[in-house]
Design an enzyme around this catalytic site. Structure first.
Site, PDB file in Angstrom:
ATOM      1  N   ASP A   7       0.859  -1.188   0.000  1.00 35.15           N
ATOM      2  CA  ASP A   7       0.000   0.000   0.000  1.00 35.15           C
ATOM      3  C   ASP A   7       0.893   1.234   0.000  1.00 35.15           C
ATOM      4  O   ASP A   7       1.785   1.347   0.842  1.00 35.15           O
ATOM      5  CB  ASP A   7      -0.897   0.004   1.236  1.00 35.15           C
ATOM      6  CG  ASP A   7      -1.913   1.137   1.204  1.00 35.15           C
ATOM      7  OD1 ASP A   7      -3.053   0.892   0.754  1.00 35.15           O
ATOM      8  OD2 ASP A   7      -1.567   2.262   1.609  1.00 35.15           O
ATOM      9  N   GLU A   9       1.336   5.558  -0.148  1.00 34.09           N
ATOM     10  CA  GLU A   9       0.759   6.894   0.029  1.00 34.09           C
ATOM     11  C   GLU A   9       1.514   7.832  -0.905  1.00 34.09           C
ATOM     12  O   GLU A   9       2.698   7.610  -1.195  1.00 34.09           O
ATOM     13  CB  GLU A   9       0.901   7.369   1.479  1.00 34.09           C
ATOM     14  CG  GLU A   9       0.280   6.431   2.505  1.00 34.09           C
ATOM     15  CD  GLU A   9      -1.174   6.101   2.247  1.00 34.09           C
ATOM     16  OE1 GLU A   9      -1.923   6.988   1.794  1.00 34.09           O
ATOM     17  OE2 GLU A   9      -1.570   4.944   2.484  1.00 34.09           O
ATOM     18  N   ALA A  10       0.813   8.871  -1.340  1.00 32.75           N
ATOM     19  CA  ALA A  10       1.419   9.772  -2.317  1.00 32.75           C
ATOM     20  C   ALA A  10       0.996  11.210  -2.053  1.00 32.75           C
ATOM     21  O   ALA A  10      -0.017  11.455  -1.386  1.00 32.75           O
ATOM     22  CB  ALA A  10       1.002   9.351  -3.719  1.00 32.75           C
ATOM     23  N   ASP A 102      -2.398   1.437  -6.481  1.00 26.74           N
ATOM     24  CA  ASP A 102      -0.992   1.273  -6.061  1.00 26.74           C
ATOM     25  C   ASP A 102      -0.126   0.743  -7.213  1.00 26.74           C
ATOM     26  O   ASP A 102       0.994   1.202  -7.419  1.00 26.74           O
ATOM     27  CB  ASP A 102      -0.924   0.338  -4.851  1.00 26.74           C
ATOM     28  CG  ASP A 102      -1.813   0.830  -3.719  1.00 26.74           C
ATOM     29  OD1 ASP A 102      -1.324   1.522  -2.823  1.00 26.74           O
ATOM     30  OD2 ASP A 102      -3.041   0.559  -3.755  1.00 26.74           O
ATOM     31  N   HIS A 157      -4.770   5.397   5.975  1.00 24.71           N
ATOM     32  CA  HIS A 157      -3.974   6.232   5.070  1.00 24.71           C
ATOM     33  C   HIS A 157      -2.512   6.360   5.503  1.00 24.71           C
ATOM     34  O   HIS A 157      -1.825   7.279   5.072  1.00 24.71           O
ATOM     35  CB  HIS A 157      -4.595   7.621   4.848  1.00 24.71           C
ATOM     36  CG  HIS A 157      -5.991   7.579   4.309  1.00 24.71           C
ATOM     37  ND1 HIS A 157      -6.303   6.934   3.122  1.00 24.71           N
ATOM     38  CD2 HIS A 157      -7.157   8.069   4.798  1.00 24.71           C
ATOM     39  CE1 HIS A 157      -7.603   7.050   2.907  1.00 24.71           C
ATOM     40  NE2 HIS A 157      -8.143   7.720   3.913  1.00 24.71           N
ATOM     41  N   ASP A 162      -2.242   0.473   6.540  1.00 26.90           N
ATOM     42  CA  ASP A 162      -3.180  -0.019   5.525  1.00 26.90           C
ATOM     43  C   ASP A 162      -2.781  -1.424   5.072  1.00 26.90           C
ATOM     44  O   ASP A 162      -3.622  -2.323   4.973  1.00 26.90           O
ATOM     45  CB  ASP A 162      -3.220   0.930   4.318  1.00 26.90           C
ATOM     46  CG  ASP A 162      -3.971   2.231   4.605  1.00 26.90           C
ATOM     47  OD1 ASP A 162      -4.576   2.354   5.689  1.00 26.90           O
ATOM     48  OD2 ASP A 162      -3.949   3.132   3.731  1.00 26.90           O
TER      49      ASP A 162
HETATM   50  P1  AMP Z   1      -4.894   5.174   0.589  1.00 25.02           P
HETATM   51  O1  AMP Z   1      -4.111   3.933   0.283  1.00 25.02           O
HETATM   52  O2  AMP Z   1      -6.364   4.988   0.623  1.00 25.02           O
HETATM   53  O3  AMP Z   1      -4.367   5.717   1.882  1.00 25.02           O
HETATM   54  O4  AMP Z   1      -4.625   6.239  -0.542  1.00 25.02           O
HETATM   55  C1  AMP Z   1      -3.417   6.319  -1.245  1.00 25.02           C
HETATM   56  C2  AMP Z   1      -3.207   7.723  -1.741  1.00 25.02           C
HETATM   57  O5  AMP Z   1      -4.320   8.138  -2.527  1.00 25.02           O
HETATM   58  C3  AMP Z   1      -3.092   8.793  -0.659  1.00 25.02           C
HETATM   59  O6  AMP Z   1      -1.780   8.875  -0.122  1.00 25.02           O
HETATM   60  C4  AMP Z   1      -3.442  10.031  -1.465  1.00 25.02           C
HETATM   61  O7  AMP Z   1      -2.373  10.457  -2.266  1.00 25.02           O
HETATM   62  C5  AMP Z   1      -4.546   9.518  -2.376  1.00 25.02           C
HETATM   63  N1  AMP Z   1      -5.854   9.752  -1.746  1.00 25.02           N
HETATM   64  C6  AMP Z   1      -6.547   8.889  -0.953  1.00 25.02           C
HETATM   65  N2  AMP Z   1      -7.710   9.438  -0.539  1.00 25.02           N
HETATM   66  C7  AMP Z   1      -7.739  10.694  -1.071  1.00 25.02           C
HETATM   67  C8  AMP Z   1      -8.668  11.780  -1.020  1.00 25.02           C
HETATM   68  N3  AMP Z   1      -9.817  11.695  -0.345  1.00 25.02           N
HETATM   69  N4  AMP Z   1      -8.361  12.914  -1.692  1.00 25.02           N
HETATM   70  C9  AMP Z   1      -7.212  13.029  -2.401  1.00 25.02           C
HETATM   71  N5  AMP Z   1      -6.300  12.040  -2.505  1.00 25.02           N
HETATM   72  C10 AMP Z   1      -6.547  10.893  -1.850  1.00 25.02           C
HETATM   73 MG    MG Z   2      -2.949   3.684   2.091  1.00 23.62          MG
END
Ligand code: AMP
Ligand code: MG
Length: 189
Positions: A7, A9-10, A102, A157, A162
């Protein structure tokens, strides 16, 4: 065969990113799951330094709880991906993640930064697998944990948390009789 649940994050903005904004990885979290013993073999976590837009937006910091200092001190994408690749040498494994995000983000960013993509063309989309195995709509990780009455541990997140929570879902699916071999897809590298 083991499942490598990853997983990432970005960098992100809630709305109106700066002109020509490109999202870059800031954390990689991964859990290597032994599907026979249903145990975690090893984990991998690192922060990654964004270079195109190095400053995290307040929205991104709030969403991920990752700090500017953590990414400033993070690895380059090349170093981070090398760490991930090392895992695949240590344990024969299949790359899995929740949805396509991802895989696509990693592939795109590796290509644009000249870093070799660390996985084969094979990928297992766990979001799809969870939905079709249980006959429920596709949902986010948080929804799937709720559906299976598994508590969300750690901070949503955050890549490593995650990945650990997704691993819990996978462990349950295997206990419930899911055969992951039927769900492997192949994509262009
Ligand atoms: P996650 O694995 O769900 O934590 O999401 C991976 C990445 O997607 C995050 O680090 C964000 O760059 C992007 N992301 C997730 N949710 C959002 C959101 N609600 N708004 C904007 N970017 C998001
Ligand atoms: Mg994540």
């Amino acid at each position: 065969m083991n499942l490598l649940i990853m997983d990432l994050e970005a960098t992100c903005y809630e709305k109106s990113p700066p002109p020509r904004f490109v999202s870059e990885t800031i954390e990689i979290g991964a859990v290597m799951l032994d599907t026979t013993k249903l145990s975690v073999l090893t984990e991998y976590q690192c922060f990654v330094r964004p270079v195109l837009f190095p400053e995290l937006s307040p929205f991104c910091r709030d969403l991920t709880s990752i700090t500017q200092q953590e990414v400033n001190q993070g690895l380059s994408l090349k170093e981070a991906v090398y760490g991930l690749e090392t895992l695949t040498w240590q344990h024969q494994s299949l790359f899995c993640s929740w949805g396509h995000y991802d895989r696509k983000q990693l592939k795109k960013e590796c290509a644009s930064k000249g870093v070799p993509y660390p996985f084969s063309a094979k990928h297992l989309n766990l979001k799809e697998a969870h939905s079709s195995f249980y006959g429920v709509k596709k949902m986010g990780m948080r929804g799937a944990l709720k559906h299976l009455q598994i508590p969300l541990v750690g901070t949503h997140h955050r890549g490593i948390d995650d990945a650990r929570n997704i691993a819990k879902i996978v462990q349950r699916m295997i206990q419930d009789g899911w055969n992951w071999l039927n769900y492997v897809e192949s994509y262009e590298k």
